[in-house]
Design a protein around this motif. Structure first.
Motif, PDB file in Angstrom:
ATOM      1  N   VAL A 114     -49.457  44.172   2.502  1.00 37.83           N
ATOM      2  CA  VAL A 114     -48.516  43.179   1.972  1.00 37.83           C
ATOM      3  C   VAL A 114     -48.552  41.861   2.745  1.00 37.83           C
ATOM      4  CG1 VAL A 114     -46.073  42.653   1.643  1.00 37.83           C
ATOM      5  CG2 VAL A 114     -46.981  44.862   0.915  1.00 37.83           C
ATOM      6  N   ASP A 115     -48.380  41.907   4.048  1.00 37.45           N
ATOM      7  CA  ASP A 115     -48.320  40.676   4.840  1.00 37.45           C
ATOM      8  C   ASP A 115     -49.629  39.911   4.761  1.00 37.45           C
ATOM      9  OD1 ASP A 115     -45.733  41.293   5.555  1.00 37.45           O
ATOM     10  OD2 ASP A 115     -46.267  42.088   7.531  1.00 37.45           O
ATOM     11  N   ALA A 116     -50.750  40.630   4.855  1.00 35.73           N
ATOM     12  CA  ALA A 116     -52.056  39.969   4.831  1.00 35.73           C
ATOM     13  C   ALA A 116     -52.319  39.310   3.479  1.00 35.73           C
ATOM     14  CB  ALA A 116     -53.170  40.970   5.153  1.00 35.73           C
ATOM     15  N   LEU A 117     -51.915  39.941   2.400  1.00 39.04           N
ATOM     16  CA  LEU A 117     -52.137  39.350   1.078  1.00 39.04           C
ATOM     17  C   LEU A 117     -51.317  38.079   0.893  1.00 39.04           C
ATOM     18  CD1 LEU A 117     -52.280  42.527  -1.188  1.00 39.04           C
ATOM     19  CD2 LEU A 117     -54.175  41.009  -0.566  1.00 39.04           C
ATOM     20  N   ARG A 118     -50.129  38.058   1.440  1.00 31.60           N
ATOM     21  CA  ARG A 118     -49.325  36.832   1.362  1.00 31.60           C
ATOM     22  C   ARG A 118     -50.011  35.701   2.119  1.00 31.60           C
ATOM     23  NH1 ARG A 118     -45.948  34.240  -2.009  1.00 31.60           N
ATOM     24  NH2 ARG A 118     -44.764  32.673  -0.856  1.00 31.60           N
ATOM     25  N   GLU A 119     -50.590  36.047   3.271  1.00 36.43           N
ATOM     26  CA  GLU A 119     -51.318  35.046   4.054  1.00 36.43           C
ATOM     27  C   GLU A 119     -52.551  34.561   3.294  1.00 36.43           C
ATOM     28  OE1 GLU A 119     -52.173  36.625   7.898  1.00 36.43           O
ATOM     29  OE2 GLU A 119     -50.095  37.220   8.263  1.00 36.43           O
ATOM     30  N   VAL A 120     -53.270  35.482   2.664  1.00 37.91           N
ATOM     31  CA  VAL A 120     -54.455  35.102   1.892  1.00 37.91           C
ATOM     32  C   VAL A 120     -54.073  34.159   0.757  1.00 37.91           C
ATOM     33  CG1 VAL A 120     -56.237  35.954   0.320  1.00 37.91           C
ATOM     34  CG2 VAL A 120     -55.784  37.162   2.456  1.00 37.91           C
ATOM     35  N   GLY A 121     -53.022  34.518   0.022  1.00 38.83           N
ATOM     36  CA  GLY A 121     -52.597  33.668  -1.083  1.00 38.83           C
ATOM     37  C   GLY A 121     -52.222  32.275  -0.621  1.00 38.83           C
ATOM     38  N   GLY A 122     -51.506  32.195   0.491  1.00 37.89           N
ATOM     39  CA  GLY A 122     -51.123  30.890   1.015  1.00 37.89           C
ATOM     40  C   GLY A 122     -52.322  30.058   1.436  1.00 37.89           C
ATOM     41  N   ARG A 123     -53.273  30.692   2.099  1.00 42.20           N
ATOM     42  CA  ARG A 123     -54.444  29.956   2.564  1.00 42.20           C
ATOM     43  C   ARG A 123     -55.280  29.438   1.400  1.00 42.20           C
ATOM     44  NH1 ARG A 123     -58.394  33.640   5.581  1.00 42.20           N
ATOM     45  NH2 ARG A 123     -59.189  33.962   3.480  1.00 42.20           N
ATOM     46  N   LEU A 124     -55.532  30.299   0.421  1.00 38.07           N
ATOM     47  CA  LEU A 124     -56.323  29.890  -0.739  1.00 38.07           C
ATOM     48  C   LEU A 124     -55.650  28.755  -1.493  1.00 38.07           C
ATOM     49  CD1 LEU A 124     -57.297  33.421  -2.070  1.00 38.07           C
ATOM     50  CD2 LEU A 124     -58.904  31.733  -1.178  1.00 38.07           C
ATOM     51  N   THR A 125     -54.345  28.868  -1.662  1.00 36.29           N
ATOM     52  CA  THR A 125     -53.604  27.868  -2.422  1.00 36.29           C
ATOM     53  C   THR A 125     -53.554  26.535  -1.684  1.00 36.29           C
ATOM     54  OG1 THR A 125     -52.263  29.604  -3.453  1.00 36.29           O
ATOM     55  CG2 THR A 125     -51.377  27.361  -3.489  1.00 36.29           C
ATOM     56  N   ARG A 126     -53.258  26.575  -0.400  1.00 35.67           N
ATOM     57  CA  ARG A 126     -53.144  25.334   0.368  1.00 35.67           C
ATOM     58  C   ARG A 126     -54.489  24.641   0.545  1.00 35.67           C
ATOM     59  NH1 ARG A 126     -49.124  28.675   4.130  1.00 35.67           N
ATOM     60  NH2 ARG A 126     -47.149  28.037   3.167  1.00 35.67           N
ATOM     61  N   ASP A 127     -55.558  25.443   0.614  1.00 33.83           N
ATOM     62  CA  ASP A 127     -56.895  24.858   0.754  1.00 33.83           C
ATOM     63  C   ASP A 127     -57.464  24.382  -0.570  1.00 33.83           C
ATOM     64  OD1 ASP A 127     -56.758  25.391   3.440  1.00 33.83           O
ATOM     65  OD2 ASP A 127     -58.128  27.107   3.398  1.00 33.83           O
ATOM     66  N   GLY A 128     -56.805  24.724  -1.668  1.00 33.84           N
ATOM     67  CA  GLY A 128     -57.263  24.282  -2.982  1.00 33.84           C
ATOM     68  C   GLY A 128     -58.372  25.128  -3.575  1.00 33.84           C
ATOM     69  N   ASP A 129     -58.652  26.304  -2.988  1.00 39.69           N
ATOM     70  CA  ASP A 129     -59.716  27.152  -3.519  1.00 39.69           C
ATOM     71  C   ASP A 129     -59.284  27.875  -4.791  1.00 39.69           C
ATOM     72  OD1 ASP A 129     -61.499  26.561  -1.396  1.00 39.69           O
ATOM     73  OD2 ASP A 129     -60.459  27.999  -0.122  1.00 39.69           O
ATOM     74  N   ALA A 235     -49.879  31.603 -15.195  1.00 39.64           N
ATOM     75  CA  ALA A 235     -50.683  30.873 -16.174  1.00 39.64           C
ATOM     76  C   ALA A 235     -50.080  29.519 -16.513  1.00 39.64           C
ATOM     77  CB  ALA A 235     -50.843  31.705 -17.439  1.00 39.64           C
ATOM     78  N   GLU A 236     -48.750  29.423 -16.514  1.00 39.60           N
ATOM     79  CA  GLU A 236     -48.077  28.203 -16.953  1.00 39.60           C
ATOM     80  C   GLU A 236     -47.669  27.286 -15.806  1.00 39.60           C
ATOM     81  OE1 GLU A 236     -47.777  27.268 -20.012  1.00 39.60           O
ATOM     82  OE2 GLU A 236     -48.628  29.116 -20.850  1.00 39.60           O
ATOM     83  N   ARG A 237     -47.775  27.742 -14.576  1.00 37.68           N
ATOM     84  CA  ARG A 237     -47.243  26.988 -13.443  1.00 37.68           C
ATOM     85  C   ARG A 237     -48.065  25.735 -13.138  1.00 37.68           C
ATOM     86  NH1 ARG A 237     -43.821  27.752  -9.177  1.00 37.68           N
ATOM     87  NH2 ARG A 237     -44.384  26.822  -7.168  1.00 37.68           N
ATOM     88  N   ASP A 238     -47.370  24.670 -12.748  1.00 37.82           N
ATOM     89  CA  ASP A 238     -48.030  23.494 -12.184  1.00 37.82           C
ATOM     90  C   ASP A 238     -48.395  23.839 -10.739  1.00 37.82           C
ATOM     91  OD1 ASP A 238     -48.837  21.092 -11.117  1.00 37.82           O
ATOM     92  OD2 ASP A 238     -46.956  20.025 -11.493  1.00 37.82           O
ATOM     93  N   VAL A 239     -49.683  23.978 -10.474  1.00 44.43           N
ATOM     94  CA  VAL A 239     -50.125  24.447  -9.155  1.00 44.43           C
ATOM     95  C   VAL A 239     -50.595  23.311  -8.253  1.00 44.43           C
ATOM     96  CG1 VAL A 239     -50.702  26.730 -10.028  1.00 44.43           C
ATOM     97  CG2 VAL A 239     -52.465  24.960  -9.984  1.00 44.43           C
ATOM     98  N   SER A 240     -50.366  22.072  -8.656  1.00 49.70           N
ATOM     99  CA  SER A 240     -50.682  20.965  -7.770  1.00 49.70           C
ATOM    100  C   SER A 240     -49.755  21.013  -6.553  1.00 49.70           C
ATOM    101  CB  SER A 240     -50.525  19.634  -8.487  1.00 49.70           C
ATOM    102  OG  SER A 240     -49.198  19.448  -8.951  1.00 49.70           O
ATOM    103  N   ARG A 241     -50.256  20.610  -5.395  1.00 55.75           N
ATOM    104  CA  ARG A 241     -49.475  20.712  -4.163  1.00 55.75           C
ATOM    105  C   ARG A 241     -48.539  19.517  -4.023  1.00 55.75           C
ATOM    106  NH1 ARG A 241     -48.902  24.904  -4.474  1.00 55.75           N
ATOM    107  NH2 ARG A 241     -47.918  24.983  -2.417  1.00 55.75           N
ATOM    108  N   PRO A 242     -47.338  19.753  -3.511  1.00 57.48           N
ATOM    109  CA  PRO A 242     -46.388  18.635  -3.311  1.00 57.48           C
ATOM    110  C   PRO A 242     -46.919  17.600  -2.318  1.00 57.48           C
ATOM    111  CG  PRO A 242     -45.311  20.786  -3.071  1.00 57.48           C
ATOM    112  CD  PRO A 242     -46.779  21.042  -3.088  1.00 57.48           C
ATOM    113  N   GLU A 243     -46.559  16.356  -2.545  1.00 56.70           N
ATOM    114  CA  GLU A 243     -46.936  15.301  -1.618  1.00 56.70           C
ATOM    115  C   GLU A 243     -46.080  15.390  -0.355  1.00 56.70           C
ATOM    116  OE1 GLU A 243     -46.614  11.564  -3.534  1.00 56.70           O
ATOM    117  OE2 GLU A 243     -48.118  12.014  -5.078  1.00 56.70           O
ATOM    118  N   SER A 244     -46.580  14.807   0.739  1.00 57.07           N
ATOM    119  CA  SER A 244     -45.832  14.788   1.996  1.00 57.07           C
ATOM    120  C   SER A 244     -44.550  13.978   1.826  1.00 57.07           C
ATOM    121  CB  SER A 244     -46.688  14.179   3.112  1.00 57.07           C
ATOM    122  OG  SER A 244     -47.824  14.975   3.358  1.00 57.07           O
ATOM    123  N   ARG A 245     -43.489  14.440   2.410  1.00 52.79           N
ATOM    124  CA  ARG A 245     -42.205  13.766   2.301  1.00 52.79           C
ATOM    125  C   ARG A 245     -42.128  12.640   3.356  1.00 52.79           C
ATOM    126  NH1 ARG A 245     -42.511  16.686  -1.654  1.00 52.79           N
ATOM    127  NH2 ARG A 245     -40.780  17.926  -2.479  1.00 52.79           N
TER     128      ARG A 245
END
Length: 245
Positions: A114-129, A235-245
């Motif tokens: 569980v913990d490792a998969l959450r980390e994988v998802g975060g890394r892939l998403t933040r890196d744009g892969d 499938a429907e989510r806007d997956v673009s990353r938020p801009e820096s505040r």
């Protein structure tokens, strides 16, 4: 579409960016349930969830070995390090994304992942892969979730419903007799145990007698419905990353 059954030309013609990757473990589940329990349950939920979605979804082969060293004293158990697991799952998802399947739900059947998969998802998403979200089926079954053990009522029930021939029914009494009531040995909110063999005689946690076929059907329905809702959201989510505040 199941990638294992498809040809590359079949895949080339797909018009979807959505995929599911079943993830499990090969580890002991007591004397009555197979080593592949976590893979089999993840695959069953993944397939049932995909059937409920009115859109094309790519279903990858399952990842069968996970983070399971806590079961190392029981023969047949396999495991990899957390680093290896994260890298393997991440690279597998990246390969799907290279073909355009870059919205991925990781359908998990093993608590140690569980913990490792959450980390994988975060890394892939933040890196744009890819946009990758983990889903652990036994966390999505409502009030049943409180009874999750190990080779206990929930996993036994789901296998009795999906793969009844794999449950050794003549060993249920043995499984119950050697089971622990809960996971670990707790003092002051700290778990003193690192390996399952420290607190369960035969690897079982919980009473498998409380997991019949009817309960397994209810678990599959609930988990599959939850997965279908998640697939639609991904499938429907806007997956673009938020801009820096």
């Amino acid at each position: 579409m199941n990638l294992s059954d498809a040809t590359w030309t079949d895949v080339k013609d797909l018009e979807t960016d959505l995929a599911v990757v079943p993830v499990g473990s090969t580890e002991q589940h007591g004397p009555h349930a197979p080593l592949g329990t976590d893979v089999l349950t993840a695959e069953a939920v993944a397939d049932a969830g995909v059937e409920r979605v009115d859109r094309e979804v790519v279903r990858s082969p399952a990842i069968p070995v996970g983070i399971a060293e806590e079961h190392r004293q029981f023969p047949g158990t396999m495991w990899v390090s957390a680093d290896t697991f994260r890298d393997y799952v991440g690279e597998a998802v990246t390969s799907l994304a290279s073909h355009g399947f870059d919205r991925v739900v990781l359908v998990n059947g093993h608590g140690g992942n569980v913990d490792a998969l959450r980390e994988v998802g975060g890394r892939l998403t933040r890196d744009g892969d890819a946009y990758a979200v983990p889903f652990t089926w036994f966390e999505a079954v409502g009030e049943h979730a409180a009874d999750m053990g190990h080779g206990g009522p929930l996993e036994t029930a789901l296998l009795r419903h999906c793969e009844p021939d794999l449950i050794r029914e003549d060993r249920i009494d043995e499984a119950r007799a050697g089971a622990a009531d809960g996971w670990g040995e707790w003092t002051s909110h700290a778990n003193l145990a690192y390996d399952a063999a420290e607190f369960t005689e035969n690897g079982v946690v919980g009473n498998p007698d409380e997991g019949d076929d009817g309960r397994g059907e209810e678990l599959l329905e609930g988990a599959a419905d939850a997965l279908a809702r998640l697939l639609e959201a991904v499938a429907e989510r806007d997956v673009s990353r938020p801009e820096s505040r």
